[in-house]
Every structure is written in C-alpha cells, then in structure tokens.
Design an enzyme around this catalytic site. Structure first.
Site, mmCIF file in Angstrom:
data_model
loop_
_atom_site.group_PDB
_atom_site.id
_atom_site.type_symbol
_atom_site.label_atom_id
_atom_site.label_comp_id
_atom_site.label_asym_id
_atom_site.label_seq_id
_atom_site.Cartn_x
_atom_site.Cartn_y
_atom_site.Cartn_z
ATOM 1 N N LYS A 70 0.843 -1.200 0.000
ATOM 2 C CA LYS A 70 0.000 0.000 0.000
ATOM 3 C C LYS A 70 0.879 1.252 0.000
ATOM 4 C CE LYS A 70 -0.365 -0.384 5.035
ATOM 5 N NZ LYS A 70 -1.227 -0.831 6.143
ATOM 6 N N ARG A 164 -10.746 -0.831 14.939
ATOM 7 C CA ARG A 164 -10.725 -0.035 13.709
ATOM 8 C C ARG A 164 -11.719 -0.736 12.775
ATOM 9 N NH1 ARG A 164 -4.987 0.834 10.724
ATOM 10 N NH2 ARG A 164 -5.381 -1.354 10.242
ATOM 11 N N HIS A 192 -6.231 -8.048 13.009
ATOM 12 C CA HIS A 192 -5.021 -7.222 13.033
ATOM 13 C C HIS A 192 -4.622 -6.996 14.495
ATOM 14 C CE1 HIS A 192 -2.068 -4.732 11.164
ATOM 15 N NE2 HIS A 192 -2.592 -3.576 11.514
ATOM 16 N N TYR A 297 13.844 30.881 5.892
ATOM 17 C CA TYR A 297 12.630 31.596 6.288
ATOM 18 C C TYR A 297 12.619 31.912 7.781
ATOM 19 C CZ TYR A 297 10.240 30.521 1.889
ATOM 20 O OH TYR A 297 9.860 30.437 0.582
ATOM 21 N N MET A 346 10.069 24.051 0.941
ATOM 22 C CA MET A 346 9.313 23.060 0.178
ATOM 23 C C MET A 346 10.211 22.268 -0.778
ATOM 24 S SD MET A 346 5.937 23.534 -2.206
ATOM 25 C CE MET A 346 4.896 24.243 -0.945
HETATM 26 C C1 LIG Z 1 -0.436 -1.794 6.835
HETATM 27 C C2 LIG Z 1 -0.997 -3.062 7.286
HETATM 28 C C3 LIG Z 1 -0.157 -4.188 7.445
HETATM 29 C C4 LIG Z 1 1.343 -4.123 7.306
HETATM 30 O O1 LIG Z 1 1.888 -3.636 8.501
HETATM 31 P P1 LIG Z 1 3.471 -3.553 8.767
HETATM 32 O O2 LIG Z 1 3.573 -3.186 10.179
HETATM 33 O O3 LIG Z 1 4.003 -2.514 7.846
HETATM 34 O O4 LIG Z 1 4.033 -4.889 8.459
HETATM 35 C C5 LIG Z 1 -0.759 -5.397 7.760
HETATM 36 N N1 LIG Z 1 -2.106 -5.476 7.932
HETATM 37 C C6 LIG Z 1 -2.928 -4.414 7.819
HETATM 38 C C7 LIG Z 1 -4.375 -4.591 8.043
HETATM 39 C C8 LIG Z 1 -2.393 -3.173 7.520
HETATM 40 O O5 LIG Z 1 -3.215 -2.113 7.428
#
Ligand SMILES: *Cc1c(COP(=O)(O)O)cnc(C)c1O
Length: 413
Positions: A70, A164, A192, A297, A346
C-alpha cells in the site's frame, strides 16, 4: 464502472507498458550512474529479495508471505516492487485502496491482491473486473457487496481489540452469515494485532487475548460446519514477536523494506533485514555566511561564527519532514555529517558544511543510507522527526525519482 475493451487490445497495452517500464528503468539507471538528478530514492531490489527470503524462512511451514504494498509500496514504487516480488515467487499482495489494486493489475501484476481498506459498493464492478479481493469491514458491508450483483472474492475482517475495521469477534452468527451470501466467495478471514510491536506484560497479554479471540471465533465457525478459509493475523511485528502462529498468510509491510518502525525495543525473532531504500539529493550551491546573518525563512537560525552553508535540492514537498529543521536532522556529504540549518523549505534546505572541506555544487547528499563509513538509517530520521519509518517512507513524494538498482529484476513479470 469500467468495461473490457477486448483481450487483444489489453495484450498490446500490457506489452507497451512492459516495454516502456523497461526503457524507463534503463534510463533511470543511466541517470543514477551519471551526475544528474535533483533528489531521488535508490531502491535496492537485491536487498528486497534478500528480505523476502529471510522473512519466508522466519514463517512457519505452510504460511505464505503476503507483501503489503500500500501507499506506493511504502514509498518505494509499487509496480517495480511487485514485479520484483513476483519474480521471486510472491503471489499475494495487499493494498489499501481499489485504485492501488487497479494500478497494479493494469501493470500486469498477477496473484491475489487484497484491498485492506473499505470499498463502497459503487466500486464493486472494478473489484470484479480486476479480480481484486476485498476485505469485508463488517457484516453489513458484506451484504451490501453481495447486493451489487457482482461475484466477488472477499476476506472477512474481524475486530479482536484494535477497534478499527472488522466485525466483532463475538458475533459468530453474523460472521457465519457472510459465508452464506450467494455472490460472495469467502476466501479468507483475518484480524489485526494492535500492540504486537511491544513486549511489555500488558501488551503481551492484550496480544495473546487477540490471538485467543480469533481462535475462538474460528472454533465457533467450525462448530457451525463452516470450512475455514485462509487465515492471517500477523503484520511485520506479529511475525517478529509472535513467530510460529499457525496461519496461512502473514501480511508483511515495513520489514519487507528492510527496516523496523523504530530502532527501540527488542523483537523475539531477529531476522537479518537489509534496508531497501536510500534517499539522495545534490548540493546545488555553497555559500559563506557571516556572523549575525540568518539562513532561511523566518530567520529562526542566526549564524554565530563564519559558516559554509550548502543548499540541497530536496524539501518537504518531496516528503522530507519539516520537523527536521533547525539542527534536528543531519545528512551525509563526502562521508561526513552535516546538520540542517534554518527551516526546511518546500523544495530546498540548507546544511552546515563548515567542517567538510571541498564541498561543491553537484556533490551527492545522502539523507538515508551510507556514504563512506557512515550511515543514516530510516529509523534515525524517523525518530529525529518524531515519527515511525512507516510514515516517513510512505510520505516520500511523487516528485522523487525512483532509481531501481539491479533493474533486470523488474524487466520481466
Ligand atoms: C499496513 C498493514 C499491514 C502491514 O503492517 P506492517 O507493520 O508494515 O508490516 C498489515 N495489515 C494491515 C491490516 C495493515 O493495514
């Protein structure tokens, strides 16, 4: 909704995409060898391959690696990362959004692509057309997707304490009902862990409770006569701190890129990881600044003694945190450390190079990586800017070039 325009056309399109990708990889490699480039991320595909193999060895038998790619593969360039991973046999990927998944499919990435985030039913057509697997965020979401009329593959997300996404683990009947929806094919079920990165008594107890809740749900489903699909619950820290959990997939993100979220805290199972990304830029101008003068700045920084200042062509517009301003950050030039002076802009920033002789326009600046005998890790930069490497890397901007080392690995799918 998008529709097909014929497989011949798609074949030609894929060929052109592959060829242009190959050309670009070749061109950027030449550029890396030359002395051009304003600011770029160097991505070591051999290190990615090393981490993949090291992590696979750390998984119990029967557990496959699902590469989390991602946010543009945590800033590393998702298409090239997926192509490289495919070549070493990775066949399961996870993204956050439909668009990320579609992009990968259009680039020819095969295998399972799981969309971890919520997808509204209005996009069910794309999920189906691009053969993406959708995470069902609760039972109602499942019913909505079923109502789309499309046949979809889904993994059921279960909430075991993170609060979540996910249907609550205690709602066995609700979860069981998802399996009987006509158009959904449930190919996975997952949860998770929210504190698997820490090994204190409280955190370990909470993680054990999450694991226990997930197992108890699976038992409940078995009692209802439901065949259990693929199971997964570990992310990077889950693998490192809770090795040996019996499941079918492990969703590994940050560790695949060769870093941990922070350099603090021990992990139970140490895996020899190699950082995949180095962040580089160039000196574009060197000037002398007299005592009493400011730099940047707001003139929040005032020079006390004669100073040589190098202006570097990277800034917060490239994803470099502005919080590294005023001495919080440092970079390597000619193998020596140069602290940031003034506020990061920037597109540019300034560093103090008074103690480094012979700094010139065009010199390479290493913001993450090694130069000479010295090294600046992503963990160090993340800590200096008050965040974790996951955030630091995933925010590296689109303006940065990605230079893939060992580009031969990306040329074939
Ligand atoms: C981002 C994510 C992961 C990966 O997590 P890491 O700590 O980068 O290995 C795994 N599962 C879910 C649901 C996530 O959102």
């Amino acid at each position: 909704m998008r529709e097909a325009s014929g497989s011949a056309f798609e074949g030609i399109f894929r060929l052109i995409t592959a060829l242009s990708g190959w050309w670009l990889a070749l061109a950027s490699r030449r550029q890396a060898c030359g002395r051009r480039g304003r600011a770029w991320a160097e991505i070591s595909l051999p290190n990615l391959r090393h981490n993949t193999e090291a992590l696979r060895r750390a998984l119990p038998g029967g557990c496959r690696l699902m590469a989390v790619v991602k946010a543009n593969a945590y800033g590393h360039g998702d298409v090239a990362i997926c192509r490289c991973l495919s070549r070493v046999g990775v066949d399961a990927f996870a993204v956050a959004t439909v668009d990320e998944g579609v992009r990968l499919r259009k680039s020819g990435v095969r295998g399972e692509i799981l969309v971890l985030g919520y997808t509204p039913v209005s996009r069910a057509g794309e999920l189906s057309w691009y053969r993406l697997t959708q995470a069902v965020v609760d039972a109602e979401h499942a019913r909505e997707l079923d109502g789309s009329g499309k046949r979809l593959r889904v993994h059921i997300k279960v909430n075991t304490g993170m609060n979540r996404l996910g249907e609550d683990w205690g709602h066995v009947a609700e979860i069981a009902s998802v399996f009987s929806l006509r158009r959904l094919r449930v190919t996975g079920i997952f949860t998770h862990l929210c504190v698997s990165d820490r090994l204190g008594g409280v955190e370990t107890a909470l993680t054990e409770r999450q694991i226990g809740a997930f197992r108890s749900l699976l038992d409940g489903l078995r009692k209802e006569g439901i065949p259990i699909p693929l199971t997964h619950l570990q992310s990077s820290y889950g693998v490192l701190n809770y090795p040996g959990l019996p499941c079918d997939l492990a969703r590994v993100g940050i560790a695949l890129y060769g870093v941990l979220s922070t350099s603090e805290g021990a992990v139970r199972q140490s895996v020899a990881l190699r950082p995949v990304l180095e962040l580089k830029s160039r000196v574009v101008l060197v000037r002398s600044v007299r005592p009493g003068e400011g730099v940047g700045y707001g003139r929040e920084f005032t020079v006390r003694e004669d100073m040589r200042v190098a202006v570097v062509s990277i800034g917060y517009g490239d994803g470099l945190p502005r919080s590294l301003s005023l001495g919080k950050g440092r970079m390597l030039i000619r193998g020596r450390f140069a602290p940031v002076v003034g506020r990061i802009c920037m597109d540019q920033l300034a560093v103090d190079v008074t103690g480094i002789s012979d700094v010139r326009r065009g010199d390479m600046v290493t913001l993450i990586g090694t130069d000479g005998g010295e090294r600046i890790s992503a963990e160090e930069v993340a800590a200096a800017s008050g965040t974790i490497t996951n955030e630091l890397l995933s925010r590296l901007g689109g303006r940065l070039e990605r230079v893939f080392l060992d580009s031969s690995l990306t040329t074939r799918l």
